[in-house]
Design a protein around this motif. Structure first.
Motif, PDB file in Angstrom:
ATOM      1  N   MET A 151       9.763   5.727  10.326  1.00 32.68           N
ATOM      2  CA  MET A 151      10.330   4.476  10.804  1.00 32.68           C
ATOM      3  C   MET A 151      11.389   4.732  11.873  1.00 32.68           C
ATOM      4  O   MET A 151      11.449   4.039  12.898  1.00 32.68           O
ATOM      5  CB  MET A 151      10.914   3.681   9.634  1.00 32.68           C
ATOM      6  CG  MET A 151       9.853   3.143   8.677  1.00 32.68           C
ATOM      7  SD  MET A 151      10.528   2.511   7.118  1.00 32.68           S
ATOM      8  CE  MET A 151      11.506   1.125   7.700  1.00 32.68           C
ATOM      9  N   GLN A 152      12.232   5.716  11.638  1.00 37.42           N
ATOM     10  CA  GLN A 152      13.265   6.048  12.622  1.00 37.42           C
ATOM     11  C   GLN A 152      12.636   6.550  13.929  1.00 37.42           C
ATOM     12  O   GLN A 152      13.091   6.198  15.018  1.00 37.42           O
ATOM     13  CB  GLN A 152      14.200   7.112  12.042  1.00 37.42           C
ATOM     14  CG  GLN A 152      15.107   6.586  10.931  1.00 37.42           C
ATOM     15  CD  GLN A 152      15.927   7.684  10.285  1.00 37.42           C
ATOM     16  OE1 GLN A 152      15.388   8.723   9.897  1.00 37.42           O
ATOM     17  NE2 GLN A 152      17.225   7.468  10.169  1.00 37.42           N
ATOM     18  N   ALA A 153      11.599   7.367  13.786  1.00 36.73           N
ATOM     19  CA  ALA A 153      10.928   7.887  14.973  1.00 36.73           C
ATOM     20  C   ALA A 153      10.258   6.767  15.762  1.00 36.73           C
ATOM     21  O   ALA A 153      10.279   6.756  17.001  1.00 36.73           O
ATOM     22  CB  ALA A 153       9.896   8.940  14.563  1.00 36.73           C
ATOM     23  N   ASN A 170       2.735   1.049  14.301  1.00 36.48           N
ATOM     24  CA  ASN A 170       2.976   1.929  13.161  1.00 36.48           C
ATOM     25  C   ASN A 170       4.128   1.411  12.298  1.00 36.48           C
ATOM     26  O   ASN A 170       4.055   1.428  11.066  1.00 36.48           O
ATOM     27  CB  ASN A 170       3.290   3.350  13.644  1.00 36.48           C
ATOM     28  CG  ASN A 170       2.099   4.032  14.276  1.00 36.48           C
ATOM     29  OD1 ASN A 170       0.950   3.671  14.007  1.00 36.48           O
ATOM     30  ND2 ASN A 170       2.345   5.022  15.116  1.00 36.48           N
ATOM     31  N   LEU A 171       5.194   0.959  12.963  1.00 36.41           N
ATOM     32  CA  LEU A 171       6.349   0.438  12.231  1.00 36.41           C
ATOM     33  C   LEU A 171       5.962  -0.801  11.434  1.00 36.41           C
ATOM     34  O   LEU A 171       6.347  -0.940  10.262  1.00 36.41           O
ATOM     35  CB  LEU A 171       7.479   0.109  13.206  1.00 36.41           C
ATOM     36  CG  LEU A 171       8.764  -0.457  12.583  1.00 36.41           C
ATOM     37  CD1 LEU A 171       9.381   0.541  11.604  1.00 36.41           C
ATOM     38  CD2 LEU A 171       9.773  -0.818  13.677  1.00 36.41           C
ATOM     39  N   GLU A 172       5.184  -1.700  12.056  1.00 39.24           N
ATOM     40  CA  GLU A 172       4.769  -2.918  11.364  1.00 39.24           C
ATOM     41  C   GLU A 172       3.950  -2.590  10.124  1.00 39.24           C
ATOM     42  O   GLU A 172       4.115  -3.219   9.074  1.00 39.24           O
ATOM     43  CB  GLU A 172       3.963  -3.799  12.329  1.00 39.24           C
ATOM     44  CG  GLU A 172       3.705  -5.217  11.833  1.00 39.24           C
ATOM     45  CD  GLU A 172       2.492  -5.316  10.930  1.00 39.24           C
ATOM     46  OE1 GLU A 172       2.459  -6.201  10.038  1.00 39.24           O
ATOM     47  OE2 GLU A 172       1.568  -4.507  11.102  1.00 39.24           O
ATOM     48  N   GLN A 173       3.078  -1.597  10.219  1.00 39.18           N
ATOM     49  CA  GLN A 173       2.285  -1.204   9.060  1.00 39.18           C
ATOM     50  C   GLN A 173       3.153  -0.579   7.966  1.00 39.18           C
ATOM     51  O   GLN A 173       2.921  -0.803   6.778  1.00 39.18           O
ATOM     52  CB  GLN A 173       1.189  -0.225   9.489  1.00 39.18           C
ATOM     53  CG  GLN A 173       0.107  -0.855  10.348  1.00 39.18           C
ATOM     54  CD  GLN A 173      -0.992   0.127  10.705  1.00 39.18           C
ATOM     55  OE1 GLN A 173      -1.598   0.742   9.836  1.00 39.18           O
ATOM     56  NE2 GLN A 173      -1.264   0.285  11.998  1.00 39.18           N
ATOM     57  N   LEU A 174       4.155   0.170   8.375  1.00 42.74           N
ATOM     58  CA  LEU A 174       5.041   0.795   7.389  1.00 42.74           C
ATOM     59  C   LEU A 174       5.833  -0.242   6.602  1.00 42.74           C
ATOM     60  O   LEU A 174       6.016  -0.103   5.391  1.00 42.74           O
ATOM     61  CB  LEU A 174       5.997   1.766   8.096  1.00 42.74           C
ATOM     62  CG  LEU A 174       5.403   3.118   8.508  1.00 42.74           C
ATOM     63  CD1 LEU A 174       6.312   3.815   9.506  1.00 42.74           C
ATOM     64  CD2 LEU A 174       5.185   3.998   7.277  1.00 42.74           C
ATOM     65  N   GLU A 196       4.996  -3.110   5.745  1.00 39.41           N
ATOM     66  CA  GLU A 196       4.194  -3.909   4.815  1.00 39.41           C
ATOM     67  C   GLU A 196       4.570  -3.586   3.380  1.00 39.41           C
ATOM     68  O   GLU A 196       4.416  -4.410   2.479  1.00 39.41           O
ATOM     69  CB  GLU A 196       2.703  -3.641   5.044  1.00 39.41           C
ATOM     70  CG  GLU A 196       2.157  -4.240   6.327  1.00 39.41           C
ATOM     71  CD  GLU A 196       0.694  -3.900   6.542  1.00 39.41           C
ATOM     72  OE1 GLU A 196       0.131  -3.135   5.713  1.00 39.41           O
ATOM     73  OE2 GLU A 196       0.107  -4.377   7.526  1.00 39.41           O
ATOM     74  N   SER A 197       5.072  -2.367   3.166  1.00 39.02           N
ATOM     75  CA  SER A 197       5.586  -1.966   1.857  1.00 39.02           C
ATOM     76  C   SER A 197       6.987  -2.548   1.672  1.00 39.02           C
ATOM     77  O   SER A 197       7.847  -2.424   2.550  1.00 39.02           O
ATOM     78  CB  SER A 197       5.651  -0.434   1.763  1.00 39.02           C
ATOM     79  OG  SER A 197       6.585  -0.005   0.798  1.00 39.02           O
ATOM     80  N   LEU A 198       7.218  -3.192   0.526  1.00 36.25           N
ATOM     81  CA  LEU A 198       8.538  -3.778   0.273  1.00 36.25           C
ATOM     82  C   LEU A 198       9.632  -2.722   0.310  1.00 36.25           C
ATOM     83  O   LEU A 198      10.726  -2.955   0.839  1.00 36.25           O
ATOM     84  CB  LEU A 198       8.548  -4.484  -1.085  1.00 36.25           C
ATOM     85  CG  LEU A 198       7.716  -5.757  -1.230  1.00 36.25           C
ATOM     86  CD1 LEU A 198       7.857  -6.320  -2.638  1.00 36.25           C
ATOM     87  CD2 LEU A 198       8.134  -6.800  -0.210  1.00 36.25           C
ATOM     88  N   ASP A 199       9.358  -1.548  -0.242  1.00 32.71           N
ATOM     89  CA  ASP A 199      10.360  -0.479  -0.245  1.00 32.71           C
ATOM     90  C   ASP A 199      10.714  -0.074   1.179  1.00 32.71           C
ATOM     91  O   ASP A 199      11.887   0.118   1.514  1.00 32.71           O
ATOM     92  CB  ASP A 199       9.848   0.730  -1.024  1.00 32.71           C
ATOM     93  CG  ASP A 199       9.794   0.482  -2.523  1.00 32.71           C
ATOM     94  OD1 ASP A 199      10.504  -0.429  -2.998  1.00 32.71           O
ATOM     95  OD2 ASP A 199       9.040   1.188  -3.220  1.00 32.71           O
ATOM     96  N   ASN A 200       9.701   0.060   2.020  1.00 30.94           N
ATOM     97  CA  ASN A 200       9.967   0.439   3.410  1.00 30.94           C
ATOM     98  C   ASN A 200      10.668  -0.675   4.170  1.00 30.94           C
ATOM     99  O   ASN A 200      11.545  -0.421   5.000  1.00 30.94           O
ATOM    100  CB  ASN A 200       8.661   0.807   4.108  1.00 30.94           C
ATOM    101  CG  ASN A 200       8.113   2.155   3.668  1.00 30.94           C
ATOM    102  OD1 ASN A 200       8.814   2.947   3.051  1.00 30.94           O
ATOM    103  ND2 ASN A 200       6.855   2.404   3.976  1.00 30.94           N
ATOM    104  N   ALA A 201      10.283  -1.919   3.890  1.00 26.00           N
ATOM    105  CA  ALA A 201      10.945  -3.047   4.542  1.00 26.00           C
ATOM    106  C   ALA A 201      12.441  -3.038   4.223  1.00 26.00           C
ATOM    107  O   ALA A 201      13.283  -3.286   5.092  1.00 26.00           O
ATOM    108  CB  ALA A 201      10.317  -4.363   4.101  1.00 26.00           C
ATOM    109  N   THR A 203       6.556  -9.572   8.926  1.00 26.99           N
ATOM    110  CA  THR A 203       5.989  -8.721   7.882  1.00 26.99           C
ATOM    111  C   THR A 203       7.077  -8.216   6.941  1.00 26.99           C
ATOM    112  O   THR A 203       6.904  -8.190   5.719  1.00 26.99           O
ATOM    113  CB  THR A 203       5.251  -7.530   8.514  1.00 26.99           C
ATOM    114  OG1 THR A 203       4.186  -8.017   9.340  1.00 26.99           O
ATOM    115  CG2 THR A 203       4.672  -6.608   7.454  1.00 26.99           C
ATOM    116  N   ALA A 204       8.210  -7.826   7.505  1.00 21.49           N
ATOM    117  CA  ALA A 204       9.287  -7.240   6.703  1.00 21.49           C
ATOM    118  C   ALA A 204       9.908  -8.236   5.721  1.00 21.49           C
ATOM    119  O   ALA A 204      10.330  -7.858   4.627  1.00 21.49           O
ATOM    120  CB  ALA A 204      10.369  -6.676   7.617  1.00 21.49           C
TER     121      ALA A 204
END
Length: 237
Positions: free
Chosen positions: A53-55, A78-82, A84-89, A122-123
């Motif tokens: 996500m940082q990259a 790529n960030l948008e797909q990441l 999609e996970s609540l933890d990543n959001a 998404t987030a």
């Protein structure tokens, strides 16, 4: 701290799985430790989701002339797909990525504004902690403006390249595609989260929109009525 925790998990997992299991032991007494994604990534030598996500954000906001728009859009995808996970959001806040993400809503490049709105939507979908951060950082007001066809400004920070300023936006309007994506983000933000709905309703009324008082964020029919009206305005723009 996080790396120490992962090392401890790896050590515990390794000890449990290197010992010969006792065949006579009940199933419930056998090793049960599982590895979290970060620990697994440590084993495989792969970057964690947080690092990805940082990259991605570093690529999107890069001022390197060799970083093409296509590369930035790929990073945004790529960030948008990441997220999609609540933890990543919810990592967006911990990693300090909410501020640059919301600033990108005012980028001079239309496709980056669209991707920023998509990523926000998404987030915050079914995610109260992320909805709270969006409200706290003034993101709802920006999305309302975009949904109604306004170009929102992008503040210039130290080290940034060319960015949109309020002066350069005089007379500019938002594109239809970006407006529709802003409506999507706004829809995700206000559903089942009263503070976001209250801010959105207030902003819409300030801009002359007819929105009734006291809408309940859990009343999907009432929320749909608000969102449908914004969709129609965007489609007919």
């Amino acid at each position: 701290m996080a790396s120490d925790k992962n090392l401890n998990e790896l050590l515990k997992w390794s000890i449990e799985n290197s010992a010969q299991p006792d065949p006579s032991a009940p199933e419930t007494d056998r090793p049960r430790t599982t590895l979290n994604p970060e620990a697994l990534a440590a084993i495989m030598g792969a970057p964690s989701d947080a690092e990805l996500m940082q990259a991605a954000m570093a690529a999107i906001t890069s001022t390197d002339p060799e970083m093409t728009l296509e590369s930035k859009l790929t990073a945004f995808d790529n960030l948008e797909q990441l997220v999609e996970s609540l933890d990543n959001a919810n990592l967006l806040s911990k990693l300090g990525l909410w501020t640059p993400l919301l600033e990108l809503l005012g980028h001079d490049e239309e496709q980056l504004r669209l991707m920023a709105a998509w990523c926000v939507g998404t987030a915050v979908q079914n995610n109260a902690p992320s909805q709270e951060r969006l409200v706290a950082l003034g993101g709802v007001e920006r999305l309302v403006g975009m949904a109604l066809g306004e170009r929102v400004p992008m503040e210039k920070r130290a080290g940034d390249g060319d960015v949109t300023t309020e002066e350069s936006l005089e007379g500019a309007g938002e594109t239809k595609d970006v407006r529709r994506k802003a409506v999507y983000a706004l829809s995700s933000a206000i559903r089942n989260y009263q503070p976001a709905l209250d801010v959105a309703a207030k902003e819409l009324r300030k801009r002359g929109e007819s929105v009734q008082e006291g809408i309940d964020a859990t009343d999907m029919d009432a929320v749909d009525e608000v969102i449908t009206g914004l969709k129609q305005k965007a489609v007919n723009a």
